[in-house]
Design an enzyme around this catalytic site. Structure first.
Site, PDB file in Angstrom:
ATOM      1  CG  HIS A  49      -5.167  -6.141  -0.285  1.00  0.00           C
ATOM      2  ND1 HIS A  49      -6.370  -6.236   0.374  1.00  0.00           N
ATOM      3  CD2 HIS A  49      -5.251  -6.993  -1.341  1.00  0.00           C
ATOM      4  CE1 HIS A  49      -7.146  -7.100  -0.267  1.00  0.00           C
ATOM      5  NE2 HIS A  49      -6.489  -7.573  -1.314  1.00  0.00           N
ATOM      6  CG  ASN A  66      -3.453  -2.702   7.036  1.00  0.00           C
ATOM      7  OD1 ASN A  66      -3.323  -2.231   5.912  1.00  0.00           O
ATOM      8  ND2 ASN A  66      -4.558  -3.307   7.420  1.00  0.00           N
ATOM      9  CD  GLU A 116      -8.862  -9.007  -3.269  1.00  0.00           C
ATOM     10  OE1 GLU A 116      -7.737  -9.480  -3.057  1.00  0.00           O
ATOM     11  OE2 GLU A 116      -9.646  -8.679  -2.362  1.00  0.00           O
ATOM     12  CE  LYS A 132      -3.937  -2.180   2.425  1.00  0.00           C
ATOM     13  NZ  LYS A 132      -4.784  -2.129   3.640  1.00  0.00           N
ATOM     14  CE1 TYR A 159      -9.444  -2.763   0.922  1.00  0.00           C
ATOM     15  CE2 TYR A 159      -8.617  -0.618   0.263  1.00  0.00           C
ATOM     16  CZ  TYR A 159      -8.419  -1.858   0.849  1.00  0.00           C
ATOM     17  OH  TYR A 159      -7.180  -2.188   1.356  1.00  0.00           O
TER      18      TYR A 159
HETATM   19  P1  IDP Z   1      -8.004  -6.989   5.483  1.00  0.00           P
HETATM   20  O1  IDP Z   1      -7.149  -5.969   4.727  1.00  0.00           O
HETATM   21  O2  IDP Z   1      -7.262  -7.573   6.660  1.00  0.00           O
HETATM   22  O3  IDP Z   1      -8.584  -8.022   4.572  1.00  0.00           O
HETATM   23  P2  IDP Z   1     -10.595  -5.635   5.477  1.00  0.00           P
HETATM   24  O4  IDP Z   1     -11.682  -5.837   6.499  1.00  0.00           O
HETATM   25  O5  IDP Z   1     -10.804  -6.196   4.108  1.00  0.00           O
HETATM   26  O6  IDP Z   1      -9.232  -6.191   6.128  1.00  0.00           O
HETATM   27  O7  IDP Z   1     -10.364  -4.070   5.387  1.00  0.00           O
HETATM   28  C1  IDP Z   1      -9.641  -3.486   4.325  1.00  0.00           C
HETATM   29  C2  IDP Z   1      -8.730  -2.413   4.854  1.00  0.00           C
HETATM   30  O8  IDP Z   1      -9.520  -1.376   5.488  1.00  0.00           O
HETATM   31  C3  IDP Z   1      -7.785  -2.864   5.968  1.00  0.00           C
HETATM   32  O9  IDP Z   1      -6.613  -3.497   5.490  1.00  0.00           O
HETATM   33  C4  IDP Z   1      -7.487  -1.564   6.681  1.00  0.00           C
HETATM   34  O10 IDP Z   1      -6.531  -0.780   5.960  1.00  0.00           O
HETATM   35  C5  IDP Z   1      -8.845  -0.851   6.637  1.00  0.00           C
HETATM   36  N1  IDP Z   1      -9.692  -1.140   7.800  1.00  0.00           N
HETATM   37  C6  IDP Z   1     -10.398  -2.269   8.055  1.00  0.00           C
HETATM   38  N2  IDP Z   1     -11.109  -2.186   9.192  1.00  0.00           N
HETATM   39  C7  IDP Z   1     -10.829  -0.967   9.694  1.00  0.00           C
HETATM   40  C8  IDP Z   1     -11.287  -0.273  10.891  1.00  0.00           C
HETATM   41  O11 IDP Z   1     -12.073  -0.777  11.712  1.00  0.00           O
HETATM   42  N3  IDP Z   1     -10.797   0.987  11.087  1.00  0.00           N
HETATM   43  C9  IDP Z   1      -9.930   1.578  10.221  1.00  0.00           C
HETATM   44  N4  IDP Z   1      -9.494   0.975   9.085  1.00  0.00           N
HETATM   45  C10 IDP Z   1      -9.938  -0.288   8.820  1.00  0.00           C
HETATM   46 MG    MG Z   2      -9.963  -7.788   2.964  1.00  0.00          MG
END
Ligand code: IDP
Ligand code: MG
Length: 173
Positions: free
Chosen positions: A131, A128, A142, A16, A56
């Site tokens: 992805h 984080n 994807e 990212k 997303y």
């Molecule tokens: P993942 O990346 O672990 O699959 P997802 O639920 O698909 O998690 O969420 C996509 C991205 O959205 C996450 O990697 C993170 O950057 C962001 N994200 C997910 N949940 C939260 C939250 O509760 N607060 C803030 N950012 C979030």
């Molecule tokens: Mg995800």
């Protein structure tokens, strides 16, 4: 690696914008390195809003959705993402584990997100750095969203050949 092996899968990985801006690309790829984890496609992508929103789309109802899109578009870092396809046995789950929990504060300290992730103080978005696809259905969707078949050295999903007339950019001769 035996390609006919049923447990061989492909998964999409994105480094990212925070990962690129903070020069973490090498560190992240090093943590993903293993003889069973083969890179079969890689490129840098200038992310458009349309691509970010498609990627997303399942989070559209979340309160952090708009900030997440702006994060992927590089508002706080750089408007680039490194997209890779990894192939290997059970690779989807194994890369999820190496990456760590979504929330970097909950991710194991030796995971990619545990080591390098943080929470953006202004928006609360989880920065984080990586992805990775969550399951085989997401992985196929994807990979097809981020890559054309000809960009992948090992094509695992069905393709079709289409004749089309279009203008493409080439080097000037
Ligand atoms: P993942 O990346 O672990 O699959 P997802 O639920 O698909 O998690 O969420 C996509 C991205 O959205 C996450 O990697 C993170 O950057 C962001 N994200 C997910 N949940 C939260 C939250 O509760 N607060 C803030 N950012 C979030
Ligand atoms: Mg995800």
């Amino acid at each position: 690696m035996d390609d006919r092996n049923a447990d061989v899968e492909q998964t999409l990985v994105l480094i990212k914008p925070d990962g690129l801006k903070r020069s973490l690309t090498g560190n992240i790829i090093a943590l993903l390195s293993h003889p069973d984890n083969m890179i079969v496609a890689v490129k840098l992508v200038k992310v458009t809003r349309e691509l970010a929103e498609k990627h997303y789309s399942h989070l559209k109802h979340k309160p952090f959705y708009e900030d997440l899109i702006r994060f992927l578009l590089g508002e706080w870092h750089t408007n680039r993402v490194m997209a890779l396809v990894y192939e290997g046995p059970n690779i989807i789950q194994r890369i999820r584990e190496i990456s760590g929990a979504t929330n970097p504060e909950e991710a194991k300290p030796d995971s990619i997100r545990g080591k390098y992730g943080r929470i953006h103080s202004k928006t609360g978005v989880y920065e984080n750095v990586i992805h990775c696809s969550a399951n085989d259905i997401d992985a196929e969707k994807e990979i097809k969203l981020w890559f054309e078949p000809y960009e992948i050295v090992n094509i695992r999903f069905p393709v079709q050949y289409v004749v089309e007339e279009r203008t493409v950019m080439r080097w000037k001769t």
